[in-house]
Design an enzyme around this catalytic site. Structure first.
Site, PDB file in Angstrom:
ATOM      1  CB  ALA A  18      58.874 -14.950-123.774  1.00  0.00           C
ATOM      2  CB  ALA A  52      74.106 -17.379-127.991  1.00  0.00           C
ATOM      3  CE  LYS A  80      75.551 -21.311-130.154  1.00  0.00           C
ATOM      4  NZ  LYS A  80      74.939 -20.968-129.180  1.00  0.00           N
ATOM      5  CB  THR A 348      68.375 -24.212-123.916  1.00  0.00           C
ATOM      6  OG1 THR A 348      69.138 -23.745-122.467  1.00  0.00           O
ATOM      7  CG2 THR A 348      69.420 -25.303-124.282  1.00  0.00           C
TER       8      THR A 348
HETATM    9  C1  LIG Z   1      72.157 -13.412-118.068  1.00  0.00           C
HETATM   10  C2  LIG Z   1      71.524 -13.968-119.049  1.00  0.00           C
HETATM   11  C3  LIG Z   1      71.792 -14.475-120.396  1.00  0.00           C
HETATM   12  C4  LIG Z   1      71.194 -15.023-121.259  1.00  0.00           C
HETATM   13  N1  LIG Z   1      71.591 -15.520-122.561  1.00  0.00           N
HETATM   14  C5  LIG Z   1      70.800 -16.275-123.295  1.00  0.00           C
HETATM   15  C6  LIG Z   1      71.235 -16.729-124.451  1.00  0.00           C
HETATM   16  O1  LIG Z   1      72.427 -16.316-125.123  1.00  0.00           O
HETATM   17  N2  LIG Z   1      70.399 -17.362-125.476  1.00  0.00           N
HETATM   18  C7  LIG Z   1      69.194 -17.688-124.807  1.00  0.00           C
HETATM   19  O2  LIG Z   1      68.272 -18.347-125.678  1.00  0.00           O
HETATM   20  N3  LIG Z   1      68.731 -17.175-123.852  1.00  0.00           N
HETATM   21  C8  LIG Z   1      69.391 -16.357-123.027  1.00  0.00           C
HETATM   22  N4  LIG Z   1      68.800 -15.937-121.902  1.00  0.00           N
HETATM   23  C9  LIG Z   1      67.467 -15.775-121.811  1.00  0.00           C
HETATM   24  C10 LIG Z   1      66.709 -14.853-122.574  1.00  0.00           C
HETATM   25  O3  LIG Z   1      67.114 -13.677-122.372  1.00  0.00           O
HETATM   26  C11 LIG Z   1      65.173 -14.858-122.208  1.00  0.00           C
HETATM   27  O4  LIG Z   1      64.740 -16.195-122.644  1.00  0.00           O
HETATM   28  C12 LIG Z   1      64.724 -14.126-123.621  1.00  0.00           C
HETATM   29  O5  LIG Z   1      65.249 -12.797-123.323  1.00  0.00           O
HETATM   30  C13 LIG Z   1      63.164 -13.927-122.956  1.00  0.00           C
HETATM   31  O6  LIG Z   1      62.942 -13.025-121.887  1.00  0.00           O
HETATM   32  P1  LIG Z   1      61.216 -12.755-121.592  1.00  0.00           P
HETATM   33  O7  LIG Z   1      60.697 -12.361-122.799  1.00  0.00           O
HETATM   34  O8  LIG Z   1      60.931 -14.035-120.913  1.00  0.00           O
HETATM   35  O9  LIG Z   1      61.511 -11.754-120.462  1.00  0.00           O
HETATM   36  P2  LIG Z   1      61.599 -10.291-120.328  1.00  0.00           P
HETATM   37  O10 LIG Z   1      62.801  -9.828-121.599  1.00  0.00           O
HETATM   38  O11 LIG Z   1      62.389  -9.710-119.034  1.00  0.00           O
HETATM   39  O12 LIG Z   1      60.453  -9.375-120.808  1.00  0.00           O
HETATM   40  C14 LIG Z   1      59.447  -9.065-119.890  1.00  0.00           C
HETATM   41  C15 LIG Z   1      58.654  -8.366-120.505  1.00  0.00           C
HETATM   42  O13 LIG Z   1      57.422  -8.059-119.509  1.00  0.00           O
HETATM   43  C16 LIG Z   1      57.095  -6.762-119.222  1.00  0.00           C
HETATM   44  N5  LIG Z   1      56.508  -6.695-118.100  1.00  0.00           N
HETATM   45  C17 LIG Z   1      56.720  -7.171-116.816  1.00  0.00           C
HETATM   46  N6  LIG Z   1      56.152  -6.719-115.663  1.00  0.00           N
HETATM   47  C18 LIG Z   1      55.112  -5.914-116.427  1.00  0.00           C
HETATM   48  C19 LIG Z   1      54.098  -5.240-116.061  1.00  0.00           C
HETATM   49  N7  LIG Z   1      53.691  -5.090-114.501  1.00  0.00           N
HETATM   50  N8  LIG Z   1      53.212  -4.642-116.843  1.00  0.00           N
HETATM   51  C20 LIG Z   1      53.416  -4.627-118.172  1.00  0.00           C
HETATM   52  N9  LIG Z   1      54.572  -5.430-118.637  1.00  0.00           N
HETATM   53  C21 LIG Z   1      55.411  -5.872-117.940  1.00  0.00           C
HETATM   54  C22 LIG Z   1      58.463  -6.187-119.465  1.00  0.00           C
HETATM   55  O14 LIG Z   1      58.468  -4.894-119.732  1.00  0.00           O
HETATM   56  C23 LIG Z   1      58.955  -6.918-120.715  1.00  0.00           C
HETATM   57  O15 LIG Z   1      58.304  -6.373-121.785  1.00  0.00           O
HETATM   58  C24 LIG Z   1      69.609 -15.215-120.979  1.00  0.00           C
HETATM   59  C25 LIG Z   1      69.222 -14.827-119.638  1.00  0.00           C
HETATM   60  C26 LIG Z   1      69.978 -14.318-118.726  1.00  0.00           C
HETATM   61  C27 LIG Z   1      69.490 -13.955-117.700  1.00  0.00           C
END
Ligand SMILES: Cc1cc2nc3c(=O)[nH]c(=O)nc-3n(C[C@H](O)[C@H](O)[C@H](O)COP(=O)(O)OP(=O)(O)OC[C@H]3O[C@@H](n4cnc5c(N)ncnc54)[C@H](O)[C@@H]3O)c2cc1C
Length: 506
Positions: A18, A52, A80, A348
């Site tokens: 994200a 995915a 895909k 999604t």
């Molecule tokens: C089991 C599972 C399977 C999934 N499969 C899919 C899929 O196939 N397709 C799909 O579209 N989505 C999938 N998703 C969702 C997808 O993984 C996430 O939407 C995507 O990885 C985005 O994650 P994020 O960046 O929001 O969070 P994260 O990857 O958790 O990143 C969070 C960031 O915030 C930072 N952070 C947190 N706290 C602090 C702090 N205090 N100080 C500094 N930095 C901090 C962390 O270091 C990290 O860099 C899946 C999710 C899960 C749980």
């Protein structure tokens, strides 16, 4: 917007998918001087899954002017065409939810209406045989599209998405964003300061003592929602009663066969298992409901159902399906897992990040953070998530399975009224209405409704007016075109090897 109030500094908290998607898109789109900083903590790390996607990601890449071949190589990606659902409607059943079209409209009606009558006459092939994606996927065929075919040929516009390595994807976007001026700050945020006057976020403080202030904060901190929840208390709407899986265990495995051009989702006793083929490995995970299954049992089931040797120890993840009540609050917009999670059944989440970024750019505020812009953003985010939620619930609810407590619960749980309405209308005579700009279109809903064994009692009366011979001719001709196109497609593995093979790992 006056120059005075124009945003001059944006702080993105989090460097997962994200955070880096937001950084890359904002750096590309905001064509005026604005400072974009991204803070991430290597100690905390990222969720490390999410491999995915759906076809919309191609539009995101196009906006960023990303070259597809370079991209697929960099993320060790595969292609895909859809998702294969195994044992969902009943044990032993399988179908593919493919992207793209299903047959073609005829006499002003969608193709599935004619299929329903053919089916009633005992003259229909399986629904999947009338769509390029669902016919090509199980045969292992793929091509990204051909230019030397007639404009109307299904090969002229193949609908596809990618499977990729989540870690490599974040690295790729990081290189892209940093090259366009985004400043990365490594460190753990330990404090968030709010302005006394209006409760806006003023700054965040790192463990090192460094203080970083900004005008707009984008919370991409993952499930914890460091800004949107811990600091701003936006609130969370819990949907566990409709989407009961709350844990996942994931592990990669060795690649043992040609990469399939589809994701596989196999229903298990208390949830489902994913299989995502990449160029160099296969991603696997079991998404399950913790009241129905223990962690050890989930891991054992996952490890017992891999098609290659596990690469490392299984990793456990916990989540609560639902959404942040206000994805945009004051001067903070949450994206990714910080804004909610619908579970990965239809891949999604990355799409929702993309659409959140697009919405934010459309509704880009100035420093005053207009409540009107916020209101619109939150209303659209809510609508979008609720419609996807209902589509996911359909998979769980429309099942004949009752072989475990989990499936008994899913089959009998009460469902949201808009979904009940979709099912009622479809059961009656195969009608479906897409709600405004909802993500999944008629073809997706129809494939899943029929795949989950909801067969309408009738069909549109106008279909009855079509002479039987014409109807059969329609079915044969659609099937003939699809079969010829599939025969002309190369093997997916060959296509990848020829067009976008990643260099061997160092
Ligand atoms: C089991 C599972 C399977 C999934 N499969 C899919 C899929 O196939 N397709 C799909 O579209 N989505 C999938 N998703 C969702 C997808 O993984 C996430 O939407 C995507 O990885 C985005 O994650 P994020 O960046 O929001 O969070 P994260 O990857 O958790 O990143 C969070 C960031 O915030 C930072 N952070 C947190 N706290 C602090 C702090 N205090 N100080 C500094 N930095 C901090 C962390 O270091 C990290 O860099 C899946 C999710 C899960 C749980």
């Amino acid at each position: 917007m006056s120059n005075e109030a124009r945003l001059k500094s944006i702080v993105i908290v989090g460097g997962g998918t994200a955070g880096w998607m937001a950084a890359a898109a904002l750096a590309r789109t905001l064509e005026y001087p604005v400072s974009i900083q991204l803070i991430e903590s290597e100690d905390i790390g990222t969720v490390g899954v999410g491999e995915a996607t759906v076809p919309h990601l191609r539009a995101f890449n196009d906006t960023l002017r990303i070259d597809e071949v370079e991209f697929v190589r960099a993320v060790r990606g595969t292609f895909k065409l859809g998702i294969q659902f195994v044992d969902w409607g009943s044990i032993g059943s399988r179908y593919i939810h493919g992207f793209g079209t299903l047959g073609h409209d005829y006499r002003g009606l969608p193709f599935h209406q004619f299929w329903l009558r053919l089916h009633a006459l005992g003259r229909a092939r399986e629904l999947g045989e009338y769509s390029l994606n669902t016919a090509a996927a199980p045969r292992g065929r793929f091509m990204s599209g051909a230019t030397d075919v007639p404009a109307g040929s299904p090969l002229s516009r193949v609908a596809y998405a990618y499977h990729f390595d989540a870690g490599l994807y974040a690295q790729y976007l990081r290189r892209y964003a940093e090259a366009r001026g985004v400043k990365r700050v490594e460190g753990e945020i330990v404090d968030v300061a709010l302005r006394a006057a209006d409760g806006f976020i003023e700054s965040v403080t790192l463990k090192s003592g460094a203080r970083i202030s900004g005008e707009l904060f984008i919370d991409c901190s993952g499930f914890r929602g460091l800004l949107i929840e811990s600091a701003l208390e936006s609130g969370y709407e819990d949907w566990t009663h409709w989407l009961p899986c709350d844990r996942a265990v994931a592990v990669a495995s060795e690649k043992t066969s040609a990469a399939t051009p589809y994701t596989r989702s196999t229903a298990r006793t208390a949830g489902w298992q994913w299989r995502i083929p990449l160029q160099h490995r296969t991603g696997n995970g079991y998404v399950y409901s913790s009241p129905c299954l223990g962690d050890d049992e989930a891991a054992a089931t996952l490890l017992g159902n891999l098609d290659g040797r596990a690469l490392g120890e299984p990793r456990f993840l916990r989540f609560t399906t639902g959404r942040r009540r206000q994805a945009w609050k004051r001067n903070c917009v949450a994206l990714g897992l910080a804004s909610g999670f619908l579970e990965p059944l239809e891949s999604t989440s990355i799409y929702l990040i993309q659409s959140g970024i697009a919405r934010l750019i459309q509704l880009l505020p100035d420093r005053n953070m207009s409540p009107a812009l916020q209101g619109r953003y939150n209303a659209e985010a809510e609508f979008e998530m609720e419609r996807i939620r209902d589509f996911l619930i359909l998979h769980y609810h429309a099942t004949e399975r009752c072989d475990s407590e989990f499936w008994k619960y899913c089959g009998t749980m009460s469902i949201p009224e808009p979904l009940a309405d979709v099912i009622r209308l479809f059961r009656d005579s195969g009608r479906f209405y897409r709600n405004a700009e909802e993500m999944f279109a008629l073809t997706s809903w129809v494939q899943v409704l029929i795949g989950q064994h909801i067969l309408p009692a009738g069909f549109h009366p106008l279909v009855d007016a079509v002479p039987e011979a014409e109807l059969i001719q329609l079915g044969d001709s659609v099937h003939g075109v699809i079969a010829a196109c599939v025969a002309a497609m190369p093997e997916h593995e060959q296509f990848v090897a020829r067009c976008c093979q990643a260099p061997a790992a160092a």
